[in-house]
Design an enzyme around this catalytic site. Structure first.
Site, PDB file in Angstrom:
ATOM      1  N   ARG A 164       0.794  -1.328  -0.062  1.00  0.00           N
ATOM      2  CA  ARG A 164       0.013  -0.029  -0.124  1.00  0.00           C
ATOM      3  C   ARG A 164       1.055   1.342   0.088  1.00  0.00           C
ATOM      4  O   ARG A 164       0.563   2.409   0.535  1.00  0.00           O
ATOM      5  CB  ARG A 164      -0.800  -0.012   1.161  1.00  0.00           C
ATOM      6  CG  ARG A 164      -1.871  -1.207   1.460  1.00  0.00           C
ATOM      7  CD  ARG A 164      -2.805  -1.176   0.292  1.00  0.00           C
ATOM      8  NE  ARG A 164      -3.903  -2.254   0.618  1.00  0.00           N
ATOM      9  CZ  ARG A 164      -3.874  -3.517   0.175  1.00  0.00           C
ATOM     10  NH1 ARG A 164      -2.685  -3.657  -0.608  1.00  0.00           N
ATOM     11  NH2 ARG A 164      -4.670  -4.330   0.620  1.00  0.00           N
ATOM     12  N   SER A 237     -10.410   0.713   3.800  1.00  0.00           N
ATOM     13  CA  SER A 237      -9.678   0.706   5.040  1.00  0.00           C
ATOM     14  C   SER A 237      -8.950   1.757   5.437  1.00  0.00           C
ATOM     15  O   SER A 237      -8.405   2.493   4.595  1.00  0.00           O
ATOM     16  CB  SER A 237      -8.533  -0.406   4.851  1.00  0.00           C
ATOM     17  OG  SER A 237      -9.078  -1.540   4.314  1.00  0.00           O
ATOM     18  N   GLU A 333      -3.964   4.670   6.236  1.00  0.00           N
ATOM     19  CA  GLU A 333      -3.979   4.415   4.592  1.00  0.00           C
ATOM     20  C   GLU A 333      -4.467   5.626   4.096  1.00  0.00           C
ATOM     21  O   GLU A 333      -4.052   5.880   2.847  1.00  0.00           O
ATOM     22  CB  GLU A 333      -4.795   2.970   4.342  1.00  0.00           C
ATOM     23  CG  GLU A 333      -4.629   2.888   2.807  1.00  0.00           C
ATOM     24  CD  GLU A 333      -5.451   1.611   2.570  1.00  0.00           C
ATOM     25  OE1 GLU A 333      -5.034   0.390   2.935  1.00  0.00           O
ATOM     26  OE2 GLU A 333      -6.289   1.868   1.656  1.00  0.00           O
TER      27      GLU A 333
HETATM   28  P1  FAD Z   1      -8.408   9.691  -4.553  1.00  0.00           P
HETATM   29  O1  FAD Z   1      -9.014   9.378  -3.253  1.00  0.00           O
HETATM   30  O2  FAD Z   1      -9.108  10.686  -5.363  1.00  0.00           O
HETATM   31  O3  FAD Z   1      -6.873  10.053  -4.094  1.00  0.00           O
HETATM   32  C1  FAD Z   1      -5.916   9.350  -3.435  1.00  0.00           C
HETATM   33  C2  FAD Z   1      -4.520   9.766  -3.214  1.00  0.00           C
HETATM   34  O4  FAD Z   1      -3.980   9.717  -4.664  1.00  0.00           O
HETATM   35  C3  FAD Z   1      -4.774  11.408  -2.793  1.00  0.00           C
HETATM   36  O5  FAD Z   1      -3.468  11.767  -2.277  1.00  0.00           O
HETATM   37  C4  FAD Z   1      -4.501  12.283  -4.385  1.00  0.00           C
HETATM   38  O6  FAD Z   1      -3.922  13.485  -4.238  1.00  0.00           O
HETATM   39  C5  FAD Z   1      -3.811  10.988  -5.353  1.00  0.00           C
HETATM   40  N1  FAD Z   1      -4.015  11.104  -6.662  1.00  0.00           N
HETATM   41  C6  FAD Z   1      -5.189  10.724  -7.298  1.00  0.00           C
HETATM   42  N2  FAD Z   1      -5.183  10.687  -8.446  1.00  0.00           N
HETATM   43  C7  FAD Z   1      -4.045  11.199  -8.702  1.00  0.00           C
HETATM   44  C8  FAD Z   1      -3.093  11.319  -9.856  1.00  0.00           C
HETATM   45  N3  FAD Z   1      -3.680  10.985 -11.256  1.00  0.00           N
HETATM   46  N4  FAD Z   1      -1.952  11.858  -9.825  1.00  0.00           N
HETATM   47  C9  FAD Z   1      -1.276  12.032  -8.595  1.00  0.00           C
HETATM   48  N5  FAD Z   1      -1.970  11.539  -7.589  1.00  0.00           N
HETATM   49  C10 FAD Z   1      -3.192  11.368  -7.499  1.00  0.00           C
HETATM   50  N6  FAD Z   1      -7.711   0.114  -1.798  1.00  0.00           N
HETATM   51  C11 FAD Z   1      -7.080  -0.793  -2.193  1.00  0.00           C
HETATM   52  O7  FAD Z   1      -5.891  -0.707  -2.305  1.00  0.00           O
HETATM   53  N7  FAD Z   1      -7.649  -2.214  -2.063  1.00  0.00           N
HETATM   54  C12 FAD Z   1      -9.064  -2.373  -2.027  1.00  0.00           C
HETATM   55  O8  FAD Z   1      -9.406  -3.530  -2.094  1.00  0.00           O
HETATM   56  C13 FAD Z   1      -9.693  -1.118  -1.650  1.00  0.00           C
HETATM   57  N8  FAD Z   1     -11.118  -1.084  -1.418  1.00  0.00           N
HETATM   58  C14 FAD Z   1     -11.926   0.001  -1.190  1.00  0.00           C
HETATM   59  C15 FAD Z   1     -13.296  -0.190  -0.835  1.00  0.00           C
HETATM   60  C16 FAD Z   1     -14.175   0.910  -0.753  1.00  0.00           C
HETATM   61  C17 FAD Z   1     -15.315   0.678  -0.427  1.00  0.00           C
HETATM   62  C18 FAD Z   1     -13.558   2.107  -0.582  1.00  0.00           C
HETATM   63  C19 FAD Z   1     -14.159   3.404  -0.295  1.00  0.00           C
HETATM   64  C20 FAD Z   1     -12.043   2.484  -1.051  1.00  0.00           C
HETATM   65  C21 FAD Z   1     -11.293   1.190  -1.218  1.00  0.00           C
HETATM   66  N9  FAD Z   1      -9.806   1.308  -1.552  1.00  0.00           N
HETATM   67  C22 FAD Z   1      -9.191   0.307  -1.675  1.00  0.00           C
HETATM   68  C23 FAD Z   1      -9.302   2.601  -1.352  1.00  0.00           C
HETATM   69  C24 FAD Z   1      -9.279   3.315  -2.835  1.00  0.00           C
HETATM   70  O9  FAD Z   1     -10.406   3.060  -3.487  1.00  0.00           O
HETATM   71  C25 FAD Z   1      -8.063   3.316  -3.593  1.00  0.00           C
HETATM   72  O10 FAD Z   1      -6.683   3.646  -2.847  1.00  0.00           O
HETATM   73  C26 FAD Z   1      -7.957   4.004  -4.717  1.00  0.00           C
HETATM   74  O11 FAD Z   1      -6.713   3.616  -5.846  1.00  0.00           O
HETATM   75  C27 FAD Z   1      -8.269   5.535  -4.811  1.00  0.00           C
HETATM   76  O12 FAD Z   1      -8.679   6.070  -5.930  1.00  0.00           O
HETATM   77  P2  FAD Z   1      -9.304   7.799  -6.155  1.00  0.00           P
HETATM   78  O13 FAD Z   1      -9.208   7.927  -7.650  1.00  0.00           O
HETATM   79  O14 FAD Z   1     -10.302   7.482  -5.675  1.00  0.00           O
HETATM   80  O15 FAD Z   1      -8.148   8.278  -5.595  1.00  0.00           O
HETATM   81  P1  NAP Z   2     -10.094 -10.513   5.015  1.00  0.00           P
HETATM   82  O1  NAP Z   2     -10.265 -11.626   3.779  1.00  0.00           O
HETATM   83  O2  NAP Z   2     -11.061 -10.542   6.115  1.00  0.00           O
HETATM   84  O3  NAP Z   2      -8.688 -10.628   5.527  1.00  0.00           O
HETATM   85  C1  NAP Z   2      -8.312  -9.711   6.705  1.00  0.00           C
HETATM   86  C2  NAP Z   2      -6.749  -9.339   6.194  1.00  0.00           C
HETATM   87  O4  NAP Z   2      -5.858 -10.353   6.387  1.00  0.00           O
HETATM   88  C3  NAP Z   2      -6.625  -8.575   5.082  1.00  0.00           C
HETATM   89  O5  NAP Z   2      -6.597  -7.497   5.062  1.00  0.00           O
HETATM   90  C4  NAP Z   2      -5.657  -9.665   4.591  1.00  0.00           C
HETATM   91  O6  NAP Z   2      -4.373  -8.598   4.236  1.00  0.00           O
HETATM   92  C5  NAP Z   2      -5.092 -10.420   5.416  1.00  0.00           C
HETATM   93  N1  NAP Z   2      -5.199 -11.780   4.743  1.00  0.00           N
HETATM   94  C6  NAP Z   2      -6.506 -12.658   4.622  1.00  0.00           C
HETATM   95  N2  NAP Z   2      -5.962 -13.710   4.060  1.00  0.00           N
HETATM   96  C7  NAP Z   2      -4.720 -13.697   3.629  1.00  0.00           C
HETATM   97  C8  NAP Z   2      -3.860 -14.531   3.188  1.00  0.00           C
HETATM   98  N3  NAP Z   2      -4.456 -15.874   2.524  1.00  0.00           N
HETATM   99  N4  NAP Z   2      -2.696 -14.088   2.969  1.00  0.00           N
HETATM  100  C9  NAP Z   2      -1.913 -13.038   3.469  1.00  0.00           C
HETATM  101  N5  NAP Z   2      -3.152 -12.032   3.898  1.00  0.00           N
HETATM  102  C10 NAP Z   2      -4.078 -12.438   4.179  1.00  0.00           C
HETATM  103  O7  NAP Z   2     -10.180  -9.147   4.229  1.00  0.00           O
HETATM  104  P2  NAP Z   2     -11.072  -8.028   3.964  1.00  0.00           P
HETATM  105  O8  NAP Z   2     -11.104  -6.970   4.690  1.00  0.00           O
HETATM  106  O9  NAP Z   2     -12.408  -8.928   3.542  1.00  0.00           O
HETATM  107  O10 NAP Z   2     -10.583  -7.588   2.457  1.00  0.00           O
HETATM  108  C11 NAP Z   2     -10.318  -8.588   1.515  1.00  0.00           C
HETATM  109  C12 NAP Z   2      -9.338  -8.053   0.492  1.00  0.00           C
HETATM  110  O11 NAP Z   2      -9.763  -6.595  -0.052  1.00  0.00           O
HETATM  111  C13 NAP Z   2      -7.954  -7.683   1.124  1.00  0.00           C
HETATM  112  O12 NAP Z   2      -7.101  -7.838   0.631  1.00  0.00           O
HETATM  113  C14 NAP Z   2      -8.156  -6.041   1.569  1.00  0.00           C
HETATM  114  O13 NAP Z   2      -6.765  -5.468   1.408  1.00  0.00           O
HETATM  115  C15 NAP Z   2      -8.839  -5.732   0.213  1.00  0.00           C
HETATM  116  N6  NAP Z   2      -9.423  -4.570   0.956  1.00  0.00           N
HETATM  117  C16 NAP Z   2      -8.855  -3.197   1.084  1.00  0.00           C
HETATM  118  C17 NAP Z   2      -9.586  -1.920   1.084  1.00  0.00           C
HETATM  119  C18 NAP Z   2      -8.813  -0.706   1.193  1.00  0.00           C
HETATM  120  O14 NAP Z   2      -9.680   0.356   1.318  1.00  0.00           O
HETATM  121  N7  NAP Z   2      -7.570  -0.887   1.290  1.00  0.00           N
HETATM  122  C19 NAP Z   2     -10.855  -2.067   1.458  1.00  0.00           C
HETATM  123  C20 NAP Z   2     -11.697  -3.421   1.304  1.00  0.00           C
HETATM  124  C21 NAP Z   2     -10.782  -4.542   1.049  1.00  0.00           C
HETATM  125  P3  NAP Z   2      -4.038  -7.675   2.935  1.00  0.00           P
HETATM  126  O15 NAP Z   2      -5.058  -6.479   3.199  1.00  0.00           O
HETATM  127  O16 NAP Z   2      -2.591  -7.261   2.883  1.00  0.00           O
HETATM  128  O17 NAP Z   2      -4.775  -8.578   1.655  1.00  0.00           O
END
Ligand code: FAD
Ligand code: NAP
Length: 337
Positions: A164, A237, A333
């Site tokens: 991340r 998250s 994050e």
């Molecule tokens: P923004 O929120 O608009 O911006 C995020 C950051 O990036 C800010 O600092 C902004 O200034 C910068 N930025 C945006 N666009 C650019 C650009 N073109 N150039 C330079 N900087 C830029 N994330 C995960 O990694 N895994 C997930 O599974 C995941 N699940 C999510 C589920 C939900 C319900 C929600 C709401 C969010 C989730 N996220 C997840 C977080 C988010 O969706 C990601 O981080 C996504 O990539 C953000 O994209 P955005 O366009 O909305 O960025």
């Molecule tokens: P989950 O399956 O309940 O698992 C909880 C956490 O444990 C996850 O965040 C994941 O880490 C870790 N995990 C689970 N199984 C694993 C494996 N086999 N090996 C290594 N790590 C493992 O998680 P969840 O909340 O439902 O989310 C599912 C996936 O979507 C995850 O990968 C999560 O990162 C992603 N997600 C991200 C966001 C966001 O905003 N960043 C929001 C929703 C979901 P990791 O996060 O490192 O994968």
């Protein structure tokens, strides 16, 4: 370039925070981006780059000019044997791009289905889910360098992808605007179903193992577990899963026999932040307009009229309680402005 003045950002962030911006510039192409930085009207103003607003928390009204990146376009650059290079504009919606890949039978991004936001923001935190990260399908990107006004190209190594994290969230922060990302996809994908119940769903429903069924399984799991930002404001998250050293893990596992953990590399262990937050009693807690989600405590929510400052304060209270109980520092994050 389309300029909006003194507007609410409520519909521009998935938390649904009602902060205001003096200027919001809709950027459709590289020329408009350059104009936003060079024109006499906006040159002097600090800038905030915004994609889909799904990873930001606004804690105040923004005096910066918001650059809303809408640069579009999906182009197949070349296809050799099983490898396909696809260049995508930074403003394309990430999930729409995933659906486009499924339609074209290009594998690689199916596990990343239903992640909100734009393609241009995806490299910023090296988006990841269900065992796949952006870096696994990344080839290169183009970004506008604010200092020089030039478009620069970055390969995978230069992006310094990490859990991340990337160069653009670290040393390169606030110096570049990503304008396009080029992916290396494949027509012969290696399926990754080991994570988070995907295999279970495939087995239960007796589905053929292919990218479409993996995507549909991921979408189904996500929809049952995560709050939909259209219904309840959230940014996914709020914290990263902490990665701790083995001695701390050993000490904690003596006290908490059920401590969930995933080895990352030799000597470091990832602990699900959701478990830590739940152990501290935060799961489902509601304070008037804000709270901690009832199913996924890693997600902080805005029930409608919550303020960014209140959510930030709640996040700090959670961080403090986890530090006190487990000696673990939870890193944020979400990007706070
Ligand atoms: P923004 O929120 O608009 O911006 C995020 C950051 O990036 C800010 O600092 C902004 O200034 C910068 N930025 C945006 N666009 C650019 C650009 N073109 N150039 C330079 N900087 C830029 N994330 C995960 O990694 N895994 C997930 O599974 C995941 N699940 C999510 C589920 C939900 C319900 C929600 C709401 C969010 C989730 N996220 C997840 C977080 C988010 O969706 C990601 O981080 C996504 O990539 C953000 O994209 P955005 O366009 O909305 O960025
Ligand atoms: P989950 O399956 O309940 O698992 C909880 C956490 O444990 C996850 O965040 C994941 O880490 C870790 N995990 C689970 N199984 C694993 C494996 N086999 N090996 C290594 N790590 C493992 O998680 P969840 O909340 O439902 O989310 C599912 C996936 O979507 C995850 O990968 C999560 O990162 C992603 N997600 C991200 C966001 C966001 O905003 N960043 C929001 C929703 C979901 P990791 O996060 O490192 O994968």
């Amino acid at each position: 370039m389309f300029v909006k003045k003194n507007i609410s950002l409520k519909s521009y962030n998935t938390f649904g925070i009602d902060a205001r911006a003096q200027f919001l510039l809709e950027i459709e192409n590289d020329e408009q981006l350059s104009e936003a930085f060079k024109s006499s009207q906006f040159r002097a103003l600090p800038k905030l780059v915004l994609g889909g607003g799904s990873n930001v928390l606004f804690t105040k009204n923004q005096r910066k000019a918001i650059l809303k990146i809408n640069i579009r376009g999906i182009e197949v650059l070349d296809q050799k044997n099983n490898d396909v290079r696809v260049k995508v504009g930074a403003g394309e919606a990430w999930h729409q791009f995933v659906l486009w890949c499924l339609d074209h039978d290009f594998g690689g991004v199916e596990n990343l289905s239903l992640i909100p936001g734009t393609v241009g923001a995806a490299p910023i935190q090296n988006i990841g889910a269900y065992g796949v990260e952006l870096k696994d399908v990344f080839e290169s990107l183009e970004a506008y360098e604010i200092k020089s006004g030039k478009i620069r190209s970055f390969n995978k190594e230069q992006c310094q992808f990490d859990y991340r994290h990337s160069f653009f969230k670290g040393r390169g922060k606030d110096q570049f605007v990503i304008t396009s990302v080029t992916f290396m996809l494949t027509t012969r994908p290696i399926f990754n179903v080991s994570y988070g119940g995907i295999q279970q769903m495939i087995d239960e429903k007796e589905l053929e193992l292919n990218i479409r069924n993996i995507s549909e399984s991921v979408i189904h799991i996500r929809q049952t577990k995560l709050p939909d930002p259209i219904k309840i404001g959230n940014a996914g998250s709020f914290f990263k899963n902490p990665i701790i050293e083995k001695p701390l893990y050993d000490a904690l596992s003596l006290i908490y026999e059920d401590l969930p953990h995933y080895p990352v590399d030799l000597g470091s262990i990832k602990i699900p932040a959701a478990w830590l937050i739940e152990q501290c009693g935060w799961k489902g807690k509601r304070m008037d307009q804000i709270g901690v989600h009832e199913r996924q405590p890693l997600v902080l929510v805005n029930y409608g009229e919550g303020k960014g400052k209140e959510i930030l304060k709640l996040s700090e209270q959670i961080q403090a309680s986890i530090q006190k109980k487990f000696g673990i520092e939870l890193a944020r994050e979400v990007n706070v402005f």
